[in-house]
Write a protein that holds these residues in place. Structure first.
Motif, PDB file in Angstrom:
ATOM      1  N   LYS A 100       0.841  -1.196   0.000  1.00 22.72           N
ATOM      2  CA  LYS A 100       0.000   0.000   0.000  1.00 22.72           C
ATOM      3  C   LYS A 100       0.875   1.244   0.000  1.00 22.72           C
ATOM      4  O   LYS A 100       1.911   1.286   0.639  1.00 22.72           O
ATOM      5  N   ILE A 101       0.408   2.248  -0.733  1.00 20.55           N
ATOM      6  CA  ILE A 101       1.071   3.558  -0.775  1.00 20.55           C
ATOM      7  C   ILE A 101       0.042   4.594  -0.361  1.00 20.55           C
ATOM      8  O   ILE A 101      -1.106   4.544  -0.797  1.00 20.55           O
ATOM      9  N   HIS A 102       0.469   5.535   0.477  1.00 20.76           N
ATOM     10  CA  HIS A 102      -0.390   6.662   0.853  1.00 20.76           C
ATOM     11  C   HIS A 102       0.447   7.928   0.793  1.00 20.76           C
ATOM     12  O   HIS A 102       1.522   8.008   1.398  1.00 20.76           O
ATOM     13  N   VAL A 103      -0.031   8.903   0.046  1.00 20.38           N
ATOM     14  CA  VAL A 103       0.618  10.212  -0.040  1.00 20.38           C
ATOM     15  C   VAL A 103      -0.449  11.260   0.246  1.00 20.38           C
ATOM     16  O   VAL A 103      -1.480  11.295  -0.425  1.00 20.38           O
ATOM     17  N   ALA A 104      -0.214  12.099   1.241  1.00 17.15           N
ATOM     18  CA  ALA A 104      -1.132  13.184   1.591  1.00 17.15           C
ATOM     19  C   ALA A 104      -0.392  14.503   1.435  1.00 17.15           C
ATOM     20  O   ALA A 104       0.760  14.618   1.853  1.00 17.15           O
ATOM     21  N   ARG A 105      -1.052  15.458   0.818  1.00 18.69           N
ATOM     22  CA  ARG A 105      -0.432  16.766   0.620  1.00 18.69           C
ATOM     23  C   ARG A 105      -1.472  17.873   0.757  1.00 18.69           C
ATOM     24  O   ARG A 105      -2.590  17.753   0.255  1.00 18.69           O
ATOM     25  N   PRO A 106      -1.088  18.985   1.389  1.00 16.24           N
ATOM     26  CA  PRO A 106      -1.938  20.173   1.345  1.00 16.24           C
ATOM     27  C   PRO A 106      -1.742  20.833  -0.020  1.00 16.24           C
ATOM     28  O   PRO A 106      -0.727  20.601  -0.693  1.00 16.24           O
ATOM     29  N   HIS A 107      -2.700  21.629  -0.422  1.00 17.38           N
ATOM     30  CA  HIS A 107      -2.548  22.384  -1.662  1.00 17.38           C
ATOM     31  C   HIS A 107      -3.345  23.679  -1.561  1.00 17.38           C
ATOM     32  O   HIS A 107      -4.171  23.849  -0.672  1.00 17.38           O
ATOM     33  N   ARG A 108      -3.049  24.589  -2.514  1.00 15.98           N
ATOM     34  CA  ARG A 108      -3.754  25.875  -2.580  1.00 15.98           C
ATOM     35  C   ARG A 108      -4.557  25.992  -3.862  1.00 15.98           C
ATOM     36  O   ARG A 108      -4.948  27.076  -4.256  1.00 15.98           O
ATOM     37  N   LEU A 109      -4.833  24.893  -4.524  1.00 18.79           N
ATOM     38  CA  LEU A 109      -5.518  24.944  -5.806  1.00 18.79           C
ATOM     39  C   LEU A 109      -6.999  25.258  -5.669  1.00 18.79           C
ATOM     40  O   LEU A 109      -7.593  25.813  -6.579  1.00 18.79           O
TER      41      LEU A 109
END
Length: 103
Positions: A3-12
């Motif tokens: 399993k892969i999990h990537v979490a990121r904040p963004h300003r879009l």
């Protein structure tokens, strides 16, 4: 399964984030034969032999989860590193093109 999990904040914002994810999903569909569909603000995707996952979007964040198929499990670290780098580059490029107004 790996399993892969990537979490990121963004300003879009949600609309721009959804458009960007749609653009990428369509390219992956066309180039690799992956299937995808939206359920609200969550894009679900899969491709036989590779795995399945989802991207959950909010106004200011995104979460990517992938369950890699058996054949790709040994390459988990490399795949995760490449995905993380690409996400970070895309978000940085967007922020460079759309700087926050000076306060």
């Amino acid at each position: 399964m790996s399993k892969i999990h990537v979490a990121r904040p963004h300003r879009l914002g949600l609309t721009a984030a959804r458009a960007e994810v749609e653009r990428i999903a369509a390219r992956v569909r066309d180039e690799y034969g992956a299937e995808y569909h939206w359920q609200g603000d969550v894009l679900h995707f899969k491709r036989a032999g590779i795995g399945a996952g989802l991207i959950a979007l909010a106004d200011d964040s995104m979460d990517l989860w992938i369950d890699l198929g058996l054949l790709l499990s040994p390459m988990k670290a490399e795949i995760e590193e490449r995905l993380t780098r690409k996400i970070d580059e895309t978000l940085a490029g967007y922020e460079a093109d759309h700087p926050l107004p000076a306060s």
